[in-house]
Design a protein around this motif. Structure first.
Motif, mmCIF file in Angstrom:
data_model
loop_
_atom_site.group_PDB
_atom_site.id
_atom_site.type_symbol
_atom_site.label_atom_id
_atom_site.label_comp_id
_atom_site.label_asym_id
_atom_site.label_seq_id
_atom_site.Cartn_x
_atom_site.Cartn_y
_atom_site.Cartn_z
ATOM 1 N N PRO A 117 21.532 -14.554 13.732
ATOM 2 C CA PRO A 117 22.922 -14.112 13.906
ATOM 3 C C PRO A 117 23.061 -12.606 14.105
ATOM 4 O O PRO A 117 23.929 -12.151 14.868
ATOM 5 N N ILE A 118 22.201 -11.810 13.451
ATOM 6 C CA ILE A 118 22.260 -10.361 13.640
ATOM 7 C C ILE A 118 21.924 -10.011 15.088
ATOM 8 O O ILE A 118 22.590 -9.188 15.722
ATOM 9 N N GLY A 119 20.883 -10.652 15.611
ATOM 10 C CA GLY A 119 20.499 -10.410 17.002
ATOM 11 C C GLY A 119 21.569 -10.845 17.988
ATOM 12 O O GLY A 119 21.814 -10.175 19.001
ATOM 13 N N LEU A 120 22.207 -11.971 17.700
ATOM 14 C CA LEU A 120 23.300 -12.442 18.553
ATOM 15 C C LEU A 120 24.398 -11.390 18.672
ATOM 16 O O LEU A 120 24.889 -11.089 19.768
ATOM 17 N N LEU A 121 24.803 -10.834 17.529
ATOM 18 C CA LEU A 121 25.873 -9.829 17.536
ATOM 19 C C LEU A 121 25.438 -8.565 18.263
ATOM 20 O O LEU A 121 26.161 -8.060 19.127
ATOM 21 N N HIS A 122 24.279 -8.041 17.923
ATOM 22 C CA HIS A 122 23.807 -6.819 18.574
ATOM 23 C C HIS A 122 23.714 -6.994 20.084
ATOM 24 O O HIS A 122 24.118 -6.117 20.852
ATOM 25 N N TYR A 123 23.165 -8.147 20.502
ATOM 26 C CA TYR A 123 22.920 -8.354 21.934
ATOM 27 C C TYR A 123 24.208 -8.601 22.709
ATOM 28 O O TYR A 123 24.487 -7.946 23.723
ATOM 29 N N HIS A 124 25.029 -9.540 22.238
ATOM 30 C CA HIS A 124 26.174 -9.953 23.050
ATOM 31 C C HIS A 124 27.368 -9.006 22.949
ATOM 32 O O HIS A 124 28.220 -8.999 23.843
ATOM 33 N N LEU A 125 27.440 -8.202 21.898
ATOM 34 C CA LEU A 125 28.495 -7.191 21.854
ATOM 35 C C LEU A 125 28.326 -6.193 22.998
ATOM 36 O O LEU A 125 29.294 -5.597 23.467
ATOM 37 N N ASP A 126 27.087 -6.033 23.453
ATOM 38 C CA ASP A 126 26.810 -5.100 24.546
ATOM 39 C C ASP A 126 27.411 -5.564 25.869
ATOM 40 O O ASP A 126 27.553 -4.777 26.803
#
Length: 211
Positions: A117-126
């Motif tokens: 979930p942390i990676g999802l947020l970091h990646y897709h917020l971009d």
């Protein structure tokens, strides 16, 4: 998941994964009455996971499993709120979810599932518009595509309970966002072999091969 809940009714993790399973059923169901039933059960399970997680946190503020269960339950709620277009709820719940995830990472560095979930947020917020990215950095965390990709890779390689979900997401990211279908191919092939009757992986493999 129901058996897990019956074996330990005070453990929030069983309820959190049960809520996640209800979400999948809710999203894939076409019958409106069945969708309403899954939605009601999902919201109940979210409430149970959060209540029991909070109860454990009050006894032990460093209980990483309780924080992880609460984060999963919140993620399900956010996904549902997005579908309902309840964006104020999305912002509020995402901010608290991030706090829980950070606590899990601090208290249990060996929990590699948390990087999904942390990676999802970091990646897709971009991928959001500039103004939205700025607001998200104030409410949640700053967008970081490269860091998010590394975190998804870590979850896909070393995760436990969420490993396959991380692999599926990573396959999609490589194919559609990174333009690297050759990176996605071995991941998708492995998922197709492991779950031969899951048509999602058949579609994913066809799309990756076409790219």
């Amino acid at each position: 998941f129901q058996s897990a809940v019956e074996l330990d009714r005070e453990n929030p993790l069983g309820y959190a994964f049960l809520a996640l399973a209800r979400l999948f059923s809710y999203e894939m169901e076409y019958d409106l009455q069945e969708r309403a039933k899954y939605q009601e059960l999902m919201l109940q399970d979210i409430g149970e996971a959060l209540a029991r997680g909070q109860k454990r946190i009050e006894k032990n503020p460093r209980d990483s499993e309780a924080y992880f269960a609460m984060a999963l339950a919140k993620i399900v709620k956010v996904r549902w709120a997005i579908a309902q277009k309840r964006y104020v709820m999305v912002a509020q719940e995402t901010a608290s979810t991030w706090d829980y995830l950070e606590k899990v990472k601090a208290e249990d560095p060996q929990n590699y599932d948390v990087y999904f979930p942390i990676g999802l947020l970091h990646y897709h917020l971009d991928h959001l518009p500039a103004v939205t990215r700025f607001l998200s950095s104030l409410l949640v965390t700053a967008a970081d595509r490269q860091k998010g990709l590394q975190e998804l890779v870590l979850a896909a390689q070393k995760g436990d309970l969420l490993k396959e979900l991380a692999q599926a997401e990573l396959s999609s990211v490589y194919t559609y966002f990174e333009g690297q279908p050759t990176q996605a191919l071995p991941i998708t092939v492995e998922l197709k072999k492991k779950y031969p009757r899951n048509y999602n992986f058949s579609f994913a493999l066809a799309n990756t091969l076409s790219e």
